[in-house]
Design an enzyme around this catalytic site. Sequence first.
Site, mmCIF file in Angstrom:
data_model
loop_
_atom_site.group_PDB
_atom_site.id
_atom_site.type_symbol
_atom_site.label_atom_id
_atom_site.label_comp_id
_atom_site.label_asym_id
_atom_site.label_seq_id
_atom_site.Cartn_x
_atom_site.Cartn_y
_atom_site.Cartn_z
ATOM 1 C CB CYS A 40 -0.926 0.294 1.123
ATOM 2 S SG CYS A 40 -2.006 -1.290 1.437
ATOM 3 N NE ARG A 100 4.443 1.982 -0.010
ATOM 4 C CZ ARG A 100 5.495 1.503 0.789
ATOM 5 N NH1 ARG A 100 6.861 2.016 0.497
ATOM 6 N NH2 ARG A 100 5.367 1.206 2.099
ATOM 7 C CD1 TRP A 127 0.123 -6.552 -3.405
ATOM 8 C CD2 TRP A 127 -0.051 -7.103 -0.876
ATOM 9 N NE1 TRP A 127 0.504 -7.773 -3.196
ATOM 10 C CE2 TRP A 127 0.293 -8.135 -1.817
ATOM 11 C CE3 TRP A 127 -0.270 -7.325 0.379
ATOM 12 C CZ2 TRP A 127 0.640 -9.302 -1.296
ATOM 13 C CZ3 TRP A 127 0.168 -8.343 0.872
ATOM 14 C CH2 TRP A 127 0.493 -9.744 0.147
ATOM 15 C CG ASN A 165 1.784 0.862 4.347
ATOM 16 O OD1 ASN A 165 3.013 1.129 4.225
ATOM 17 N ND2 ASN A 165 1.436 -0.402 4.142
ATOM 18 N N GLY A 166 -0.405 -0.949 6.315
ATOM 19 C CA GLY A 166 -0.070 -1.667 7.452
ATOM 20 C C GLY A 166 -1.240 -2.714 7.804
ATOM 21 C CD GLU A 173 16.634 -13.117 -7.686
ATOM 22 O OE1 GLU A 173 16.331 -13.616 -6.994
ATOM 23 O OE2 GLU A 173 16.323 -11.920 -8.494
ATOM 24 C CE LYS A 211 14.099 -11.704 -10.504
ATOM 25 N NZ LYS A 211 13.941 -10.663 -9.300
ATOM 26 C CD GLU A 255 9.844 -11.594 -9.046
ATOM 27 O OE1 GLU A 255 9.214 -11.274 -8.050
ATOM 28 O OE2 GLU A 255 11.102 -11.466 -9.015
ATOM 29 C CG HIS A 298 18.191 -37.515 -4.174
ATOM 30 N ND1 HIS A 298 18.633 -38.640 -3.852
ATOM 31 C CD2 HIS A 298 19.241 -36.716 -4.612
ATOM 32 C CE1 HIS A 298 19.932 -38.820 -3.828
ATOM 33 N NE2 HIS A 298 20.233 -37.545 -4.453
ATOM 34 C CE LYS A 310 11.506 -2.768 -6.386
ATOM 35 N NZ LYS A 310 11.836 -4.014 -7.185
HETATM 36 C C1 F6R Z 1 11.658 -10.547 -6.178
HETATM 37 C C2 F6R Z 1 11.782 -9.454 -5.286
HETATM 38 C C3 F6R Z 1 11.450 -9.857 -3.945
HETATM 39 C C4 F6R Z 1 12.235 -9.040 -2.754
HETATM 40 C C5 F6R Z 1 12.022 -9.262 -1.503
HETATM 41 C C6 F6R Z 1 12.601 -8.506 -0.338
HETATM 42 O O1 F6R Z 1 11.842 -9.952 -7.577
HETATM 43 O O2 F6R Z 1 11.850 -8.297 -5.467
HETATM 44 O O3 F6R Z 1 11.426 -11.006 -3.455
HETATM 45 O O4 F6R Z 1 13.853 -9.317 -3.102
HETATM 46 O O5 F6R Z 1 10.413 -8.853 -1.274
HETATM 47 O O6 F6R Z 1 12.424 -7.213 -0.473
HETATM 48 P P1 F6R Z 1 13.654 -6.174 -0.148
HETATM 49 O O7 F6R Z 1 15.004 -6.526 -0.645
HETATM 50 O O8 F6R Z 1 13.088 -4.646 -0.216
HETATM 51 O O9 F6R Z 1 13.666 -6.509 1.568
#
Ligand code: F6R
Length: 603
Positions: free
Chosen positions: A2, A28, A75, A99-100, A474, A478, A481, A497, A598
Amino acid sequence: MCGIIGYTGKKMNAKDIVLAGLKNLEYRGYDSSGIAVNENGKINLYKSHGKISNLEDRLKGKEILSSTAIAHTRWATHGKPNETNAHPHRCGKVTLVHNGIIENYMELKKELLEKGVTFQSETDTEVACAYINDIYESEKDKIKCLSKACSAFRGSYAFAIIFDDEKDVIYATRKDSPLIVGLSDDGNFAASDVSAILDFTAKYILLEYGEFAKITKDKVTIYNADLKEIEKEVKVATWSATEYKKNGYDHFMLKEINEQPDVIANIFSRYLNDCNYNDIDFLKYDAIHIVACGSAMHAGMVGKYLFQNYANIPVTVDIASEYRYSTQMITPSTLVIIISQSGETADSLAALRLAHSKGATTLGIVNAVGSTIARESDICIYTYAGPEIAVATTKGYTSQVAILSTLVINAMKQKGLLSDELFENIKQDFSNISSNLNHIISKKEDYINVAQKIFDHNDLFFIGRGIDSAVCMEGSLKLKEISYMHSESYAAGELKHGTISLIEKGTPVIAIATNNDLYEKTISNIKETKARGAFAIFITTDNFKNSTFEDFSDISITLPKTTEFVQAIEVSVLLQLIAYETAKLRNCDIDKPKNLAKSVTVE
Ligand code: F6R
């Protein structure tokens, strides 16, 4: 999780001002959005399901004259993403955005229901709004009213609040969700972060937990938890408004991928020219705990490999949401490294606070300057990657890996484990990083070719050994997502396994082999998948170049061979581009994948 913004000022287009700011906060959350404006003394709400553009369409052509507005992009946590659950919420004389999460909202709701209050939405926020309104009926001093209400709230919050009976004033407060107060000659703001106000001003005040702000068009008053007026430092944002624009790229993600050659080269040259890590005495610590979420945790996995293999330091890597509730051996001789791009991730912050409470030294690797994790860490190393807008991290992640590499080199130096020869090779790699990454980025056709082969499959697997195994985690995240393909990452020797039962004719397997000692082992594992029908994509380094790749792979891509201190970064950039091209072919919303946000500021 949010985004919130409020503006009150001299201009009568408060609606346009908050909508412009809200768009910079869309990373957000983008399930729904809404705005409250004071039009001729009457508070009107406008809300829309989905992205902010829907709200803009809804408001198009409407003449809304107002000098005060609060707005929100959501969100969803409590209740579906629909208009009823969208913020702002309103009860009696109180309208607010939040937000929260108010964790005890059920308890408070019961209390309010017994008093006859009715609710429209399923949200915790509407309960908080009604609770403040209830207190306001007997406590007319607004700061005191908010203080009383907040002392009853458990969980996290950042609020921007307007009261019906006090035109052109916004109140704001926070706990464990970020909030800043922006200052300009034309009016003042409350916002989740500075990105929301940069089109109007760079000046802001950081609101701390327990503080309250009363914001009018020409004055901002801050109260501490004892409700006494206090002076706060006025900060000036270091990131500029243009860094929040796509600057000609189709997507923020592509722009941010392209920024990596500079971002990583800057980290390495900063390290070589002005190493400021000397205050980190690696000889002092019995253990290193790396704690983070998502991609940042994956960066930690690369760090673990480097620390253990090159600096002989035992390292554990934990997911922050687990670490914060675990019975870890955290002692004053533990170095706890918290990695976070945003510096606001709720679980990572809680892990940091836990580590502090046990007397450990905390080291934050953070991108967002002035964020909570940056401020609360004993030592903070900034990645200085610039704002990252695409929800899927790219430069955020690789810059974390780069910082970890330099930390490991420092630890090796301190322990007398860094040979002159290796250091010379590393320095060579550091000076080549920008051209190597640009070379990798330029090979677009290779990634489109891979994307064309994989985009119409439902499942995909990544395999690798050693540091490649960490990089696979990773790469897999990527891809899934942003393209919504199901993908899993496995240590190459582990697939057999159990999970190998999912390999069937045509299943894509991306295998990475960059380590001299493990190369042949990984090839054996690829062959195991090929024997079961897999479509194998082989990523390796040019020192292994020979004509036999086609014996065991359907597509192969080679990268320049470097030391492992930069190799993980190079492979990661390549995997980001494969994910990007695949998501494009699948017509996905690359910068704003569904269900994500994010900055994860709730548990
Ligand atoms: C994936 C992604 C998330 C963040 C995770 C931690 O592309 O961006 O998995 O890495 O939410 O976020 P931060 O680094 O802001 O603590």
